[in-house]
Design an enzyme around this catalytic site. Structure first.
Site, short mmCIF file in Angstrom:
data_model
loop_
_atom_site.label_atom_id
_atom_site.label_comp_id
_atom_site.label_asym_id
_atom_site.label_seq_id
_atom_site.Cartn_x
_atom_site.Cartn_y
_atom_site.Cartn_z
N ASP A 101 -7.55 1.36 -8.19
CA ASP A 101 -7.11 2.60 -8.78
C ASP A 101 -7.93 3.83 -8.53
OD1 ASP A 101 -5.37 3.98 -10.57
OD2 ASP A 101 -5.04 1.98 -11.38
N LYS A 156 -10.15 7.60 -14.51
CA LYS A 156 -10.60 8.35 -15.69
C LYS A 156 -9.62 8.15 -16.84
CE LYS A 156 -13.67 11.53 -13.61
NZ LYS A 156 -13.48 12.38 -12.45
N GLU A 165 0.87 -1.19 0.00
CA GLU A 165 0.00 0.00 0.00
C GLU A 165 0.90 1.23 0.00
OE1 GLU A 165 -3.29 1.15 0.04
OE2 GLU A 165 -2.38 3.10 0.41
N ASN A 180 5.29 1.98 -3.30
CA ASN A 180 4.57 2.25 -4.54
C ASN A 180 4.74 1.03 -5.44
OD1 ASN A 180 3.75 3.02 -7.10
ND2 ASN A 180 4.58 5.10 -6.92
N ASP A 189 -14.74 -2.35 -9.37
CA ASP A 189 -16.15 -1.97 -9.54
C ASP A 189 -16.32 -1.08 -10.78
OD1 ASP A 189 -14.57 -0.11 -8.23
OD2 ASP A 189 -16.20 0.71 -7.02
C1 LIG Z 1 -9.88 1.85 -3.71
S1 LIG Z 1 -8.68 1.35 -2.53
C2 LIG Z 1 -9.04 -0.40 -2.48
C3 LIG Z 1 -8.53 -1.06 -1.24
C4 LIG Z 1 -8.77 -2.56 -1.09
N1 LIG Z 1 -8.01 -3.29 -2.10
C5 LIG Z 1 -10.21 -2.94 -1.15
O1 LIG Z 1 -10.60 -3.57 -2.14
O2 LIG Z 1 -10.94 -2.63 -0.19
C6 LIG Z 1 -7.15 1.44 -3.50
C7 LIG Z 1 -5.89 1.43 -2.64
O3 LIG Z 1 -4.74 1.33 -3.50
C8 LIG Z 1 -3.71 2.18 -2.98
N2 LIG Z 1 -2.77 2.49 -4.07
C9 LIG Z 1 -3.01 3.28 -5.15
N3 LIG Z 1 -1.92 3.33 -5.96
C10 LIG Z 1 -0.97 2.51 -5.39
C11 LIG Z 1 0.36 2.15 -5.75
N4 LIG Z 1 0.95 2.61 -6.85
N5 LIG Z 1 1.05 1.30 -4.94
C12 LIG Z 1 0.48 0.82 -3.80
N6 LIG Z 1 -0.79 1.15 -3.40
C13 LIG Z 1 -1.52 1.97 -4.18
C14 LIG Z 1 -4.49 3.37 -2.44
O4 LIG Z 1 -3.74 4.13 -1.51
C15 LIG Z 1 -5.73 2.70 -1.83
O5 LIG Z 1 -5.52 2.34 -0.47
#
Ligand SMILES: C[S@@+](CC[C@H](N)C(=O)[O-])C[C@H]1O[C@@H](n2cnc3c(N)ncnc32)[C@H](O)[C@@H]1O
Length: 195
Positions: free
Chosen positions: A90, A94, A35, A62, A127
């Site tokens: 993500d 968009k 995360e 990341n 989704d």
């Molecule tokens: C919409 S949430 C979904 C969380 C979980 N997977 C769920 O289904 O409940 C997307 C998560 O991905 C993380 N995220 C986005 N880009 C990322 C990246 N490049 N590397 C690691 N985490 C990332 C965001 O901080 C966020 O916590």
């Protein structure tokens, strides 16, 4: 001991999926949640300690920058990755942000490289149908992944979650009466070719 390693990219809201998966008396299961947001990872680590779990860990990274190093370290420790999950990844859904999406050619290539010869599975769900189609297109275009038995990339809205454990976003999506789009792939035997 490390017979089932599950790498959970962009996992977390507060880690419930990985914590619940790890809690189900699965001593054969080890999970690593990735995360980008440090405070979220700190919360997950506190929840892990509270539950006394030793088969799950969380890293603040990341995925688009650090995945090669993480998978390379696991490979050096002779830890095979059984499953990679990318679930509701993500914020950049968009079309104008397409280049910033988590699942891109580089990420798929990295997963293909470190799962070669292992037959690892990759589970994708979102989704947002357009985003799921984009993830699916990247995995299929690579040529390194085949549909797992019982999964059809032309029926994303009908494919099932294979884990019997929902993520926080998945629960919230169903609570709104909205659909979830899914696909499960299996790494094929095509040797990895560095570009
Ligand atoms: C919409 S949430 C979904 C969380 C979980 N997977 C769920 O289904 O409940 C997307 C998560 O991905 C993380 N995220 C986005 N880009 C990322 C990246 N490049 N590397 C690691 N985490 C990332 C965001 O901080 C966020 O916590």
């Amino acid at each position: 001991m490390f017979s089932f390693w599950c790498l959970n990219l962009t996992y977390l809201v507060s880690g419930s999926w990985a914590l619940n998966m790890a809690s189900n008396n699965r001593t054969d299961l080890n999970l690593l949640g990735l995360e980008i947001r440090r405070p979220v990872v700190d919360l997950c680590l506190r929840r892990k300690a509270f539950r006394g779990l030793h088969n799950v860990h969380f890293l603040s990274v990341n995925a688009n920058v650090d995945l090669t190093e993480i998978l390379s370290s696991l490979q050096n420790l002779a830890v095979p990755i059984d499953t990679v999950t990318i679930q509701f990844p993500d914020p950049h859904f968009k079309s104008r942000h397409k280049k910033r999406r988590v699942v891109n050619e580089g990420l798929v290539s990295c997963i293909a490289k470190f799962t070669s010869q292992i037959g690892s599975k990759v589970f994708l769900q979102s989704d947002i149908e357009e985003l799921q189609c984009d993830m699916v297109e990247h995995f299929e275009k690579s040529g390194y992944f085949d549909s797992a038995e019982g999964y059809d990339s032309s029926k994303l809205g009908q494919n099932l979650n294979p884990f019997g454990q929902q993520t926080e976003r998945e629960i919230a999506t169903y609570a709104k009466g909205l659909p979830v789009f899914r696909m499960l792939y299996k790494r094929n035997m095509k040797p990895y070719l560095d570009k």
